[in-house]
Design a protein around this motif. Sequence first.
Motif, PDB file in Angstrom:
ATOM      1  N   ASP A 156       0.814  -1.217   0.000  1.00 35.65           N
ATOM      2  CA  ASP A 156       0.000   0.000   0.000  1.00 35.65           C
ATOM      3  C   ASP A 156       0.852   1.275   0.000  1.00 35.65           C
ATOM      4  N   GLY A 157       2.184   1.109  -0.025  1.00 35.45           N
ATOM      5  CA  GLY A 157       3.073   2.262  -0.079  1.00 35.45           C
ATOM      6  C   GLY A 157       3.495   2.806   1.267  1.00 35.45           C
ATOM      7  N   VAL A 158       2.977   2.254   2.344  1.00 36.62           N
ATOM      8  CA  VAL A 158       3.307   2.737   3.688  1.00 36.62           C
ATOM      9  C   VAL A 158       4.519   1.979   4.224  1.00 36.62           C
ATOM     10  N   PHE A 159       5.464   2.706   4.822  1.00 37.74           N
ATOM     11  CA  PHE A 159       6.638   2.094   5.440  1.00 37.74           C
ATOM     12  C   PHE A 159       6.334   1.777   6.902  1.00 37.74           C
ATOM     13  N   ARG A 160       6.609   0.534   7.299  1.00 36.79           N
ATOM     14  CA  ARG A 160       6.343   0.089   8.667  1.00 36.79           C
ATOM     15  C   ARG A 160       7.558  -0.652   9.205  1.00 36.79           C
ATOM     16  N   THR A 161       7.771  -0.573  10.507  1.00 33.72           N
ATOM     17  CA  THR A 161       8.884  -1.251  11.155  1.00 33.72           C
ATOM     18  C   THR A 161       8.568  -2.741  11.324  1.00 33.72           C
ATOM     19  N   VAL A 162       9.531  -3.575  10.977  1.00 35.83           N
ATOM     20  CA  VAL A 162       9.391  -5.023  11.149  1.00 35.83           C
ATOM     21  C   VAL A 162       9.948  -5.409  12.511  1.00 35.83           C
ATOM     22  N   GLU A 163       9.132  -6.042  13.320  1.00 38.55           N
ATOM     23  CA  GLU A 163       9.550  -6.474  14.645  1.00 38.55           C
ATOM     24  C   GLU A 163       9.880  -7.966  14.634  1.00 38.55           C
ATOM     25  N   LYS A 164      10.764  -8.354  15.538  1.00 38.26           N
ATOM     26  CA  LYS A 164      11.121  -9.765  15.679  1.00 38.26           C
ATOM     27  C   LYS A 164       9.873 -10.602  15.959  1.00 38.26           C
ATOM     28  N   GLY A 165       9.743 -11.714  15.221  1.00 39.37           N
ATOM     29  CA  GLY A 165       8.603 -12.600  15.389  1.00 39.37           C
ATOM     30  C   GLY A 165       7.454 -12.327  14.437  1.00 39.37           C
ATOM     31  N   GLN A 166       7.441 -11.149  13.804  1.00 36.63           N
ATOM     32  CA  GLN A 166       6.363 -10.841  12.866  1.00 36.63           C
ATOM     33  C   GLN A 166       6.526 -11.634  11.564  1.00 36.63           C
ATOM     34  N   MET A 167       5.397 -11.890  10.912  1.00 41.33           N
ATOM     35  CA  MET A 167       5.411 -12.604   9.636  1.00 41.33           C
ATOM     36  C   MET A 167       5.205 -11.612   8.498  1.00 41.33           C
ATOM     37  N   LEU A 168       5.887 -11.866   7.402  1.00 36.14           N
ATOM     38  CA  LEU A 168       5.754 -11.000   6.237  1.00 36.14           C
ATOM     39  C   LEU A 168       5.818 -11.823   4.961  1.00 36.14           C
ATOM     40  N   VAL A 169       5.345 -11.219   3.884  1.00 33.60           N
ATOM     41  CA  VAL A 169       5.413 -11.829   2.556  1.00 33.60           C
ATOM     42  C   VAL A 169       6.284 -10.960   1.674  1.00 33.60           C
ATOM     43  N   GLY A 170       7.290 -11.558   1.056  1.00 34.02           N
ATOM     44  CA  GLY A 170       8.161 -10.864   0.124  1.00 34.02           C
ATOM     45  C   GLY A 170       8.380 -11.715  -1.106  1.00 34.02           C
ATOM     46  N   ALA A 171       9.135 -11.182  -2.067  1.00 38.32           N
ATOM     47  CA  ALA A 171       9.401 -11.892  -3.320  1.00 38.32           C
ATOM     48  C   ALA A 171      10.879 -12.246  -3.402  1.00 38.32           C
ATOM     49  N   LEU A 172      11.171 -13.458  -3.871  1.00 38.44           N
ATOM     50  CA  LEU A 172      12.546 -13.868  -4.083  1.00 38.44           C
ATOM     51  C   LEU A 172      13.182 -13.041  -5.196  1.00 38.44           C
ATOM     52  N   GLY A 173      14.441 -12.679  -5.014  1.00 40.38           N
ATOM     53  CA  GLY A 173      15.155 -11.933  -6.045  1.00 40.38           C
ATOM     54  C   GLY A 173      16.566 -11.633  -5.600  1.00 40.38           C
ATOM     55  N   GLU A 174      17.366 -11.123  -6.521  1.00 40.61           N
ATOM     56  CA  GLU A 174      18.720 -10.739  -6.165  1.00 40.61           C
ATOM     57  C   GLU A 174      18.827  -9.224  -6.095  1.00 40.61           C
ATOM     58  N   ARG A 175      19.827  -8.763  -5.359  1.00 45.33           N
ATOM     59  CA  ARG A 175      20.114  -7.338  -5.285  1.00 45.33           C
ATOM     60  C   ARG A 175      21.623  -7.174  -5.332  1.00 45.33           C
TER      61      ARG A 175
END
Length: 374
Positions: free
Chosen positions: A59-78
């Motif tokens: 949604d374009g909003v930046f949020r802090t990731v805390e230990k133990g939280q679950m997230l969905v991301g995409a595999l890729g290289e940087r």
Amino acid sequence: MPTQSITALTVDHVASSTGPCRLGHHVRVSPYVVAEEGYCLAVRALDHKEVYNQLEGADGVFRTVEKGQMLVGALGERQALKGYSGRVPRQVSPGDVLHVQNMGGILGRVAREHPDLGPALRVEVLGAVLMGEPPRHARIQDMAIEPVETLAASAPLVMVSGTAMNTGKTFAAAALVAGLSGRGLRVAAAKLTGAALQRDVRAMVAAGAIASASFIEAGAVATTGRDMLPVAKGIIAHLNRADPDVLVLELGDGVIGPYGVDQILQDMELQRLTATHVLAATDLAGAWACDQLFRTRYRAEIGVVVGPATDTEVGQRYIQTSLGIPAVNARSEPAALAALVAEDVAEHRAWAESPGAMPVSFNGPRRLLSSASS
């Protein structure tokens, strides 16, 4: 896919790198993971970080990731000069430890920590995210803008590149979108290269772009190690359907680097369609080097230099007197920047519509380099 192996999860974050899949916070997860770019994974954060600990949501909003939280991301290289670099492992299974490589949520394995940012955020793989009925693996390529091999026509292109990361490219691109829109032009905008993060495109939309896209919508989590021309031309063709008067195109990373900028700048078809090129430079050495690079490698001229190298009169004077290139500070002189680029766009359009027009490089006939100039 066996239905008994599918589990339901409610995740805390859905990263912008997964954007084309339009995933929600309630996801279905399979233990069968495909270890390839673009596939979406559910993971659990294993660390608490004080720096570089935020994630850009879909949604374009930046949020802090805390230990133990679950997230969905995409595999890729940087492959970043400023930040983490990593790759997709050959195999990925639930329980494996990966890293969050950037704020867009690119998942991969980082080889070393960063001296300023510390170690990358470790995450435990929970499984592959599914979508649709019957359920299938979610991957961004399935919703991608179609690649295009050749591009016969387009509204004039304004290319915005930089000597490196963090040189003010996005600020200049957004200022151009606003300035050209204020002059009555219909402006479409895109980011053609880089690593998944929608912040830059959103800035151009906020500035007034009537249509926008990025390499993420074209199925690339990052633009390293691929043929970028069909991707870039597909995005340009897509944006032209909105009937713009001009396209402002940001090229992420630097002119020299692994993200495919050089490949785009060398393409003769794109050169013919480009009205002007805006270079964001951090220092005078970078501006001088890029001037040489454009003249000798791309056989074209830089239309205007922006960025930190133009913050003072000293920098502007050197660029204008020693290099012979207009130097405009996008922060303090946005109207002057828009006026200069609008002139090049108008001249390019007039040239393109004239009978018997010959192909040219960047900046149209007024600044075309002859073979003797290099």
